[in-house]
Enzyme design. Structure first.
Site, short mmCIF file in Angstrom:
data_model
loop_
_atom_site.label_atom_id
_atom_site.label_comp_id
_atom_site.label_asym_id
_atom_site.label_seq_id
_atom_site.Cartn_x
_atom_site.Cartn_y
_atom_site.Cartn_z
N TRP A 30 0.88 -1.18 0.00
CA TRP A 30 0.00 0.00 0.00
C TRP A 30 0.90 1.22 0.00
O TRP A 30 1.64 1.44 0.98
CB TRP A 30 -0.86 -0.06 1.25
CG TRP A 30 -1.70 1.10 1.68
CD1 TRP A 30 -1.62 1.74 2.89
CD2 TRP A 30 -2.81 1.70 1.00
NE1 TRP A 30 -2.59 2.71 2.99
CE2 TRP A 30 -3.34 2.71 1.85
CE3 TRP A 30 -3.40 1.50 -0.25
CZ2 TRP A 30 -4.43 3.50 1.48
CZ3 TRP A 30 -4.48 2.28 -0.61
CH2 TRP A 30 -4.99 3.26 0.24
N SER A 32 1.04 4.25 0.88
CA SER A 32 0.15 4.98 1.80
C SER A 32 0.47 6.47 1.83
O SER A 32 1.62 6.88 2.01
CB SER A 32 0.35 4.39 3.20
OG SER A 32 -0.06 5.28 4.21
N GLY A 33 -0.58 7.28 1.71
CA GLY A 33 -0.40 8.73 1.85
C GLY A 33 -0.06 9.11 3.27
O GLY A 33 0.77 9.99 3.52
N PHE A 34 -0.66 8.42 4.23
CA PHE A 34 -0.38 8.72 5.64
C PHE A 34 1.08 8.45 5.96
O PHE A 34 1.77 9.26 6.58
CB PHE A 34 -1.29 7.86 6.53
CG PHE A 34 -1.05 8.08 7.99
CD1 PHE A 34 -1.75 9.07 8.68
CD2 PHE A 34 -0.13 7.32 8.69
CE1 PHE A 34 -1.52 9.29 10.03
CE2 PHE A 34 0.11 7.54 10.04
CZ PHE A 34 -0.58 8.52 10.71
N ASP A 44 -1.16 14.15 7.18
CA ASP A 44 -1.72 13.62 5.94
C ASP A 44 -2.90 14.50 5.52
O ASP A 44 -4.06 14.18 5.79
CB ASP A 44 -2.15 12.17 6.21
CG ASP A 44 -2.69 11.45 4.99
OD1 ASP A 44 -2.46 11.94 3.86
OD2 ASP A 44 -3.34 10.40 5.17
N ASP A 71 -2.32 4.77 -3.00
CA ASP A 71 -3.30 5.59 -2.27
C ASP A 71 -3.22 7.00 -2.86
O ASP A 71 -2.35 7.78 -2.50
CB ASP A 71 -2.89 5.59 -0.79
CG ASP A 71 -3.72 6.53 0.06
OD1 ASP A 71 -4.76 7.01 -0.42
OD2 ASP A 71 -3.31 6.77 1.22
N ARG A 145 -13.15 4.61 -2.68
CA ARG A 145 -13.19 4.61 -1.20
C ARG A 145 -14.24 5.61 -0.75
O ARG A 145 -14.16 6.79 -1.11
CB ARG A 145 -11.81 4.99 -0.68
CG ARG A 145 -11.75 5.43 0.77
CD ARG A 145 -10.30 5.56 1.18
NE ARG A 145 -10.13 6.26 2.43
CZ ARG A 145 -8.94 6.40 3.05
NH1 ARG A 145 -7.85 5.87 2.53
NH2 ARG A 145 -8.86 7.05 4.20
N HIS A 176 -14.24 2.66 4.99
CA HIS A 176 -13.36 3.04 6.10
C HIS A 176 -14.21 3.53 7.27
O HIS A 176 -15.29 4.09 7.07
CB HIS A 176 -12.42 4.16 5.63
CG HIS A 176 -11.14 4.23 6.37
ND1 HIS A 176 -10.60 3.18 7.07
CD2 HIS A 176 -10.23 5.25 6.52
CE1 HIS A 176 -9.45 3.53 7.61
NE2 HIS A 176 -9.20 4.79 7.30
#
Ligand code: SPV
Ligand code: MG
Length: 280
Positions: A30, A32-34, A44, A71, A145, A176
């Site tokens: 993933w 991931s943006g976070f 983020d 992401d 999402r 989510h």
């Protein structure tokens, strides 16, 4: 829908974390943006640019054989930005993208009292349709999402949005929740009668393990969304504090990976054999 398999996707914020995820046995990565935001010491909140994210994704793709789920947050703007992004991410080596139905700039989902604003359903459908139309590889997954539960809009709105996004061409729905237990996700999963499977990110409700997920029957992908950066930060924080407390590295060196293990992860052996072959 019957469950055929559940893939386990680990967040990667660097090529090294991707290599470690592959060795541990994950099915995919993933981007991931976070995690990338945290790597830059930033929240983020759409502060990391598409170029920064793509650069890291390319670097990760160069050091792993795993598929990468990108992401891409809100898709960096409207449907036109999404068209541009899909071309870039496909070329960079992603196998899938997740696009979320929040407004740009987004706020991270799990923070207390975050400003969570959602796009109009029709506008987000346009972004999903743009992504599906743009992809070159028909196996490149476009995952929609919905943040309806994150925004506190309830299950009916989440189900309505998810179905609308499937109608626009989404291959999978990522649902989510920031509730501290999995009840919202389990309830959504039981109520979901759509034709595509679900993906989840059990960050706020870690007790939703593989066994419980499989029992639900329609979740095909579990993304471990912030565990890599939290594990890395745990190791760095503990080690750095010990070095200051101990007045040197005389104790801590026994408890961290030896440099030979880092050489192995760097594939130093390949360089050594290339040296003896080509450095004449
Ligand atoms: C990410 O890892 O960037 C995610 C998951 O989108 S979460 O941070 O939980 O929203
Ligand atoms: Mg994200």
């Amino acid at each position: 829908m019957t469950q055929t398999s559940l893939v386990h996707i680990m967040a990667a914020h660097s090529p090294l974390s991707a290599i470690l995820a592959e060795e541990a046995g994950f099915d995919g990565l993933w981007a991931s943006g976070f995690e990338l935001s945290a790597l830059y010491g930033l929240p983020d909140m759409s502060l990391i640019s598409m170029t920064q994210h793509l650069d890291m994704l390319r670097a990760i793709a160069g050091r792993t054989t795993l598929s990468i789920v990108a992401d891409i947050d809100t898709g960096y703007g409207n449907a036109i930005n999404v068209i541009h992004a899909i071309g870039e991410y496909e070329r960079a080596g992603a196998s899938a993208v997740v696009i979320e139905d929040k407004t740009f700039p987004k706020v991270t989902s799990l923070v207390a009292s975050g400003r969570q604003e959602l796009l109009r359903i029709e506008e987000f459908k346009g972004k999903i349709a743009a992504a599906v139309t743009t992809r070159r590889d028909p196996d490149f997954l476009v995952i929609a999402r919905t943040e309806a539960l994150i925004a506190g809009l309830g299950e009916t709105e989440a189900l309505q949005r998810a179905q609308a996004y499937v109608d626009a061409g989404a291959d999978m729905i990522l649902i989510h929740s920031k509730k501290k237990d999995p009840s919202e996700i389990e309830s959504f999963s039981r109520a979901w009668t759509g034709s595509v499977p679900l993906a989840i990110v059990p960050n706020a409700y870690p007790e939703l393990n593989a066994e419980r997920v499989k029992a639900l029957g329609n979740i095909r992908m579990t993304i471990y969304g912030n565990y890599g950066i939290r594990a890395a930060a745990t190791g760095l924080q503990e080690t750095f504090r010990r070095i200051i407390a101990d007045g040197g590295v005389q104790n801590v060196h026994k408890d961290i990976l030896p440099v030979e293990e880092i050489f192995r992860l760097q594939r130093m052996d390949e360089i050594k054999s290339a040296e003896s072959r080509f450095l004449c």
